[in-house]
Design a protein around this motif. Sequence first.
Motif, mmCIF file in Angstrom:
data_model
loop_
_atom_site.group_PDB
_atom_site.id
_atom_site.type_symbol
_atom_site.label_atom_id
_atom_site.label_comp_id
_atom_site.label_asym_id
_atom_site.label_seq_id
_atom_site.Cartn_x
_atom_site.Cartn_y
_atom_site.Cartn_z
ATOM 1 N N ASN A 40 1.009 -1.192 0.092
ATOM 2 C CA ASN A 40 -0.006 0.026 -0.100
ATOM 3 C C ASN A 40 0.996 1.373 0.125
ATOM 4 O OD1 ASN A 40 -2.547 -1.428 0.115
ATOM 5 N ND2 ASN A 40 -2.773 -1.401 2.119
ATOM 6 N N GLU A 41 2.217 1.221 0.553
ATOM 7 C CA GLU A 41 2.983 2.421 0.513
ATOM 8 C C GLU A 41 3.920 2.498 -0.740
ATOM 9 O OE1 GLU A 41 5.437 1.988 3.945
ATOM 10 O OE2 GLU A 41 3.471 1.938 5.399
ATOM 11 N N SER A 42 3.772 1.281 -1.695
ATOM 12 C CA SER A 42 4.500 1.494 -2.874
ATOM 13 C C SER A 42 3.745 2.063 -3.957
ATOM 14 C CB SER A 42 5.166 0.053 -3.275
ATOM 15 O OG SER A 42 3.914 -0.690 -3.551
ATOM 16 N N ASP A 43 4.519 2.565 -5.035
ATOM 17 C CA ASP A 43 3.818 3.188 -6.277
ATOM 18 C C ASP A 43 3.360 2.199 -7.200
ATOM 19 O OD1 ASP A 43 3.867 5.967 -5.563
ATOM 20 O OD2 ASP A 43 6.131 5.713 -5.648
ATOM 21 N N TRP A 44 4.293 1.012 -7.262
ATOM 22 C CA TRP A 44 3.881 -0.034 -8.265
ATOM 23 C C TRP A 44 4.851 -1.346 -7.900
ATOM 24 C CZ3 TRP A 44 7.748 3.174 -9.990
ATOM 25 C CH2 TRP A 44 8.988 2.846 -10.515
ATOM 26 N N LEU A 45 4.375 -2.426 -8.497
ATOM 27 C CA LEU A 45 5.124 -3.847 -7.975
ATOM 28 C C LEU A 45 5.489 -4.500 -9.345
ATOM 29 C CD1 LEU A 45 2.263 -5.497 -6.251
ATOM 30 C CD2 LEU A 45 3.886 -4.063 -5.385
ATOM 31 N N LYS A 67 -6.369 -9.504 -6.211
ATOM 32 C CA LYS A 67 -6.153 -9.133 -4.591
ATOM 33 C C LYS A 67 -5.850 -7.706 -4.423
ATOM 34 C CE LYS A 67 -5.826 -12.407 -1.813
ATOM 35 N NZ LYS A 67 -6.619 -12.817 -1.017
ATOM 36 N N PHE A 68 -4.871 -7.179 -5.425
ATOM 37 C CA PHE A 68 -4.456 -5.780 -5.090
ATOM 38 C C PHE A 68 -5.158 -4.833 -6.008
ATOM 39 C CE2 PHE A 68 -1.316 -8.524 -3.070
ATOM 40 C CZ PHE A 68 -1.284 -7.789 -1.945
ATOM 41 N N GLU A 69 -6.023 -5.200 -7.070
ATOM 42 C CA GLU A 69 -6.778 -4.372 -7.831
ATOM 43 C C GLU A 69 -5.897 -3.933 -8.497
ATOM 44 O OE1 GLU A 69 -9.237 -1.613 -5.196
ATOM 45 O OE2 GLU A 69 -10.623 -3.649 -4.739
ATOM 46 N N CYS A 70 -4.907 -4.392 -9.296
ATOM 47 C CA CYS A 70 -3.956 -3.709 -10.391
ATOM 48 C C CYS A 70 -4.538 -4.060 -11.608
ATOM 49 C CB CYS A 70 -2.666 -4.666 -10.331
ATOM 50 S SG CYS A 70 -1.689 -4.725 -8.624
ATOM 51 N N GLN A 91 4.138 -3.987 -13.029
ATOM 52 C CA GLN A 91 2.791 -3.329 -13.032
ATOM 53 C C GLN A 91 2.871 -2.041 -13.598
ATOM 54 O OE1 GLN A 91 1.596 -2.139 -8.930
ATOM 55 N NE2 GLN A 91 -0.512 -2.092 -9.564
ATOM 56 N N LYS A 92 4.097 -1.185 -13.659
ATOM 57 C CA LYS A 92 4.106 0.214 -14.293
ATOM 58 C C LYS A 92 4.178 0.031 -15.819
ATOM 59 C CE LYS A 92 7.650 3.971 -14.367
ATOM 60 N NZ LYS A 92 8.855 4.440 -13.873
ATOM 61 N N THR A 93 4.863 -0.919 -16.345
ATOM 62 C CA THR A 93 4.808 -1.009 -17.874
ATOM 63 C C THR A 93 3.682 -1.837 -18.327
ATOM 64 O OG1 THR A 93 6.091 -3.162 -17.804
ATOM 65 C CG2 THR A 93 7.470 -1.130 -17.962
ATOM 66 N N GLY A 94 3.079 -2.712 -17.554
ATOM 67 C CA GLY A 94 1.887 -3.536 -17.922
ATOM 68 C C GLY A 94 2.630 -4.700 -18.551
ATOM 69 N N GLU A 95 3.582 -5.015 -18.493
ATOM 70 C CA GLU A 95 4.261 -6.228 -19.360
ATOM 71 C C GLU A 95 4.723 -7.309 -18.590
ATOM 72 O OE1 GLU A 95 6.081 -3.794 -22.834
ATOM 73 O OE2 GLU A 95 7.576 -4.585 -21.667
ATOM 74 N N ILE A 96 4.310 -8.448 -18.995
ATOM 75 C CA ILE A 96 4.818 -9.690 -18.575
ATOM 76 C C ILE A 96 5.932 -10.420 -19.297
ATOM 77 C CG2 ILE A 96 4.191 -12.107 -17.532
ATOM 78 C CD1 ILE A 96 1.409 -10.911 -16.973
ATOM 79 N N HIS A 97 6.971 -10.902 -18.872
ATOM 80 C CA HIS A 97 7.914 -11.579 -19.707
ATOM 81 C C HIS A 97 8.271 -13.035 -19.222
ATOM 82 C CE1 HIS A 97 9.221 -8.077 -22.029
ATOM 83 N NE2 HIS A 97 8.971 -7.431 -20.951
ATOM 84 N N ALA A 98 8.111 -13.986 -19.927
ATOM 85 C CA ALA A 98 8.345 -15.423 -19.382
ATOM 86 C C ALA A 98 9.618 -16.057 -20.119
ATOM 87 C CB ALA A 98 6.960 -16.041 -19.482
ATOM 88 N N SER A 111 8.441 -7.290 -5.687
ATOM 89 C CA SER A 111 9.127 -6.001 -5.414
ATOM 90 C C SER A 111 8.481 -4.619 -5.450
ATOM 91 C CB SER A 111 10.297 -5.873 -6.378
ATOM 92 O OG SER A 111 11.085 -6.753 -6.402
ATOM 93 N N CYS A 112 8.478 -3.878 -4.356
ATOM 94 C CA CYS A 112 7.628 -2.869 -4.379
ATOM 95 C C CYS A 112 8.503 -1.558 -4.580
ATOM 96 C CB CYS A 112 7.221 -2.525 -2.694
ATOM 97 S SG CYS A 112 6.334 -4.123 -1.808
ATOM 98 N N GLN A 113 8.267 -0.881 -5.551
ATOM 99 C CA GLN A 113 8.665 0.157 -6.455
ATOM 100 C C GLN A 113 8.334 1.445 -5.961
ATOM 101 O OE1 GLN A 113 11.360 -1.010 -8.190
ATOM 102 N NE2 GLN A 113 10.944 -2.946 -7.884
ATOM 103 N N HIS A 114 9.101 2.651 -6.071
ATOM 104 C CA HIS A 114 8.558 3.682 -5.784
ATOM 105 C C HIS A 114 9.363 4.891 -6.718
ATOM 106 C CE1 HIS A 114 7.749 2.651 -1.639
ATOM 107 N NE2 HIS A 114 8.926 1.879 -1.803
ATOM 108 N N TYR A 115 8.320 5.686 -7.057
ATOM 109 C CA TYR A 115 8.935 6.820 -8.121
ATOM 110 C C TYR A 115 9.880 7.832 -7.428
ATOM 111 C CZ TYR A 115 4.652 5.984 -10.863
ATOM 112 O OH TYR A 115 3.634 5.155 -11.555
ATOM 113 N N ASP A 116 9.836 7.948 -6.008
ATOM 114 C CA ASP A 116 10.936 8.649 -5.334
ATOM 115 C C ASP A 116 12.211 8.013 -5.137
ATOM 116 O OD1 ASP A 116 12.410 10.238 -3.453
ATOM 117 O OD2 ASP A 116 11.021 10.447 -2.105
ATOM 118 N N ASN A 117 13.110 8.603 -5.903
ATOM 119 C CA ASN A 117 14.385 7.444 -5.827
ATOM 120 C C ASN A 117 15.189 7.567 -4.400
ATOM 121 O OD1 ASN A 117 13.977 6.818 -8.578
ATOM 122 N ND2 ASN A 117 15.473 8.634 -9.354
#
Length: 133
Positions: A40-45, A67-70, A91-98, A111-117
């Motif tokens: 909930n504190e992250s910007d994307w996963l 579950k996380f409404e992505c 989640q940011k790009t909307g892409e899945i690579h397999a 991995s919980c990602q943030h826009y703030d570096n």
Amino acid sequence: MSSKDIEICKLEDLDKLRSAPKLNKNQSEKLFHELRSIINESDWLTIGIMSPSLEIGMNIIRRIEKKFECNKMECVTLPSSEGPIFLKANQKTGEIHARIEFGLGEGILISCQHYDNSLTSKTIGPFPLDFFD
């Protein structure tokens, strides 16, 4: 280190594992509550899934999205053969690579990602493949 060697009480207990441990209901609920607050504190996963098949891996992605409404992500890279799979979903790009990947354990890495570096991203897991059921 094997999950039999350590007791799983908090997310950090998963850090040294190569493959997801078996968790009881109480452990799963406690870890999920802890994970949800970090998500909930992250910007994307970004999500990594080590799975015996593409179908199982994609089903897990769909459960996490729900579950996380992505937004639903799209698989843009598919392996040319069957086998154990590693899925990387962003989640940011909307892409899945397999890709086919032998020798991995099984589990889910979040991995919980943030826009703030200045904020550190954190990879959490591995969680069991049925963790988000």
